[in-house]
Design an enzyme around this catalytic site. Structure first.
Site, PDB file in Angstrom:
ATOM      1  N   HIS A 163       0.966 -65.231  62.754  1.00  0.00           N
ATOM      2  CA  HIS A 163       1.485 -66.047  63.685  1.00  0.00           C
ATOM      3  C   HIS A 163       3.099 -66.040  63.740  1.00  0.00           C
ATOM      4  O   HIS A 163       3.063 -66.238  62.198  1.00  0.00           O
ATOM      5  CB  HIS A 163       0.686 -66.653  63.164  1.00  0.00           C
ATOM      6  CG  HIS A 163       0.620 -68.098  64.968  1.00  0.00           C
ATOM      7  ND1 HIS A 163       2.160 -68.677  65.254  1.00  0.00           N
ATOM      8  CD2 HIS A 163       0.433 -68.385  65.384  1.00  0.00           C
ATOM      9  CE1 HIS A 163       1.952 -69.567  66.846  1.00  0.00           C
ATOM     10  NE2 HIS A 163       0.510 -68.820  67.192  1.00  0.00           N
ATOM     11  N   ASP A 207      -7.401 -67.714  66.539  1.00  0.00           N
ATOM     12  CA  ASP A 207      -7.988 -66.520  67.558  1.00  0.00           C
ATOM     13  C   ASP A 207      -9.164 -65.266  67.201  1.00  0.00           C
ATOM     14  O   ASP A 207     -10.248 -64.684  67.837  1.00  0.00           O
ATOM     15  CB  ASP A 207      -6.833 -65.541  67.947  1.00  0.00           C
ATOM     16  CG  ASP A 207      -5.950 -66.873  69.048  1.00  0.00           C
ATOM     17  OD1 ASP A 207      -6.543 -66.773  69.446  1.00  0.00           O
ATOM     18  OD2 ASP A 207      -4.399 -66.023  68.870  1.00  0.00           O
TER      19      ASP A 207
END
Length: 433
Positions: A308, A366
Site C-alpha cells: 500500500h 483489496d
C-alpha cells in the site's frame, strides 16, 4: 493544530529562510512552506504528493508504519466490530458518535431520501447494456445536481447537510439500479423497513416474481465492507473531490469527480485486479510458480492486493476482511473455495518470503474483499461501484470540512517546466517541406 516552536531552515543560493514547523494531534510534523516561493522564488518538487500535506483535517488518521486507521480518533477495528455503517456515516460527517436521539433522527433522514427521482430511471435506458456500471455511476451522480438543485448552494450549511443525506441515502439505490440494468433485470425500489446494507442487497438481488429474505450474516458482512471503505485520508479520489470542490463546484459534481478517479485500477479497481490475479493462478499448487514470476523483473507480473502507498505494515482492514471472508463462505456453505485456498497459500508464501518481507508487501483490504463480493454474488464489474458507494460519506465529509475552512483557497499545484524555452513563431512557408 498548534504551532510548534521549532523552525525549519532552508538555505538556497546563499539565502537562509526560516519556515514554521507545525504539529498535529498525532503523526509527523509538517514544514509550512506557504511563503517559500515569495521568499526564494522556488517551488518544491514532490511528484505524487508523497511528502506534502495539502490540507489540515480532523477526519481520518493513518499510521502506515504501525498499521493504524482511525476515524475521528476511533480505531477501525472497534467501529467494524461494534458499530454499523450509518453510525460511521454520522461520525465522519458530524465529528462525534451519535446519541440515541441523534441516531434515530439521522436514520429517519437517510431513510426518507432513499428513493431517486423517477425521471432519473430514464437515464439508464440511454446506456448500452454492456456499459460498465462505473460509467453509469459517474453520469448519474453528476446529473443529481439537475434534479436536486435545492441542495447545491455550498454556502448554505443546511443545503450542504441535505446534499450529504441525499447522497448517503441514494447511492445504494443508484448503484443497485446500475447493477440491475447491467444484468437486464427490473429495478427494485428501496424498502425502508430494512437496514442500510440489507436494503442494498435486496435492491440488488430481489426480483418481482418472488419474495426475497435478506440473510443477516451477509448483510452484516456488506455493512462491514462499507465501514472499512468509508474514508482513507487524502487518497487520490478524496484529493480529487477536494480539488474539484475548491473551485466552488456543487457537491454532486464533486462526488462524480471522485467516482471517476476511483475507477482507476491503481485505486478503486485494485480489488477487481486482485480477484483476477487469484483466478489466473487458479490452483494453490501454482502459487510458488507465480511468486517466482513476481520476483522476476523481466516477467512484468505484479502481486495484486499486497502492499500500500501508505501502509508499511499489515493493513488493519485486511485482518477484518479476512475474518469476514470466512464468515461469509461458511454461511453460504462454500467449504472448498479454490480462490480462497489460493489466497491463503499466496498470503502464507508472501509473508514468509524474504523478498516480500524486505519490501513490506503485506496483504491490503483489496486482497480479501473481492472474494467476499464474489461470494455475495456480485460480478467483478460491480466491485468499484460498491467502493464508491461506501466512500461517498468520506468524500462528502472531506468536502464539507474544506468548504467550512476559512483558510480554504482554490487548489493550484505548480510544476517544474522542462519544455522548450521561449521561441518565435515561424510562418508556415518557412518551415520546410
Amino acid at each position: 493544530m498548534a504551532d510548534d516552536p521549532k523552525k525549519a531552515v532552508l538555505e538556497l543560493a546563499g539565502t537562509k529562510v526560516e519556515m514554521p514547523v507545525k504539529s498535529g494531534t498525532i503523526g509527523p510534523d509538517v514544514v509550512d512552506i506557504t511563503k517559500l516561493y515569495a521568499q526564494t522564488g522556488a517551488f518544491t518538487f514532490d511528484p505524487g504528493f508523497t511528502s506534502t500535506a495539502a490540507c489540515e483535517s480532523k477526519i481520518t488518521y493513518i499510521d502506515g508504519d504501525e498499521g493504524v486507521l482511525l476515524y475521528r480518533g476511533y480505531p477501525i477495528e472497534q467501529l467494524a466490530e461494534h458499530g454499523d455503517f450509518l453510525e460511521t456515516c454520522y461520525l465522519l460527517y458530524y465529528g462525534e458518535l451519535p446519541t440515541p436521539s441523534q441516531r434515530k433522527e439521522f436514520d429517519k433522514n437517510i431513510t426518507y431520501h432513499t428513493m431517486v427521482h423517477e425521471q432519473m430511471t430514464r437515464f439508464y435506458q440511454g446506456f448500452r447494456r454492456d456499459a460498465h456500471p462505473m460509467a453509469v455511476m459517474v453520469a448519474v451522480v453528476g446529473a443529481m445536481s439537475a434534479f436536486y438543485h435545492d441542495s447545491t448552494d455550498i454556502n448554505d450549511a443546511r443545503q450542504r447537510e441535505i446534499a450529504c443525506h441525499r447522497m448517503i441515502a441514494k447511492l445504494p439505490t443508484i448503484a443497485a439500479m446500475a447493477y440491475k440494468y447491467h444484468i437486464g433485470q427490473p429495478f427494485v425500489y428501496p424498502q425502508n423497513s430494512l437496514s442500510y446494507a440489507a436494503n442494498f442487497l435486496r435492491m440488488c438481488f430481489a426480483v418481482p416474481c418472488e419474495e426475497y429474505v435478506v440473510n443477516p450474516i451477509l448483510a452484516r458482512a456488506m455493512d462491514r465492507i462499507f465501514i472499512l471503505h468509508a474514508d482513507h485520508e487524502q487518497n487520490a479520489s478524496t484529493s480529487t473531490v477536494r480539488l474539484a470542490g475548491s473551485s466552488g463546484a456543487n457537491p454532486f459534481a464533486c462526488i462524480a469527480a471522485g467516482i471517476a478517479c476511483l475507477w482507476g485500477p491503481a485505486h478503486g479497481g485494485a480489488n477487481e485486479a486482485a480477484l483476477e490475479m487469484l483466478q489466473q493462478i487458479g490452483d494453490p499448487a501454482k502459487v510458488p510458480e507465480f511468486i517466482a514470476k513476481v520476483k522476476d523483473k523481466t516477467s512484468h507480473i505484479r502481486l495484486m492486493g499486497f502492499g500500500h502507498r501508505v501502509y508499511k505494515n499489515y493493513d488493519p482492514r485486511a485482518k477484518i476482511m479476512q475474518k469476514t471472508a470466512h464468515e461469509v463462505l461458511t454461511e453460504l456453505g462454500i467449504k472448498d473455495d479454490p480462490l480462497l485456498e489460493v489466497a491463503r497459500e499466496l498470503e502464507k508464501a508472501a509473508l514468509s518470503d524474504q523478498y516480500f518481507i524486505e519490501r513490506k508487501l503485506y496483504p491490503n483490504v483489496d486482497f480479501y474483499s473481492g472474494i467476499i463480493l464474489r461470494a455475495l454474488g456480485f460480478p467483478t464489474s460491480m466491485f468499484t461501484v460498491l467502493f464508491a458507494l461506501a466512500r461517498t460519506v468520506g468524500w462528502i465529509s472531506q468536502w464539507k470540512e474544506m468548504i467550512e475552512d476559512p483558510g480554504q483557497k482554490i487548489g493550484r499545484p505548480r510544476q517544474l517546466y522542462t519544455g522548450s524555452p521561449k521561441r518565435d513563431y515561424v510562418p508556415l512557408t518557412m518551415r520546410g517541406k
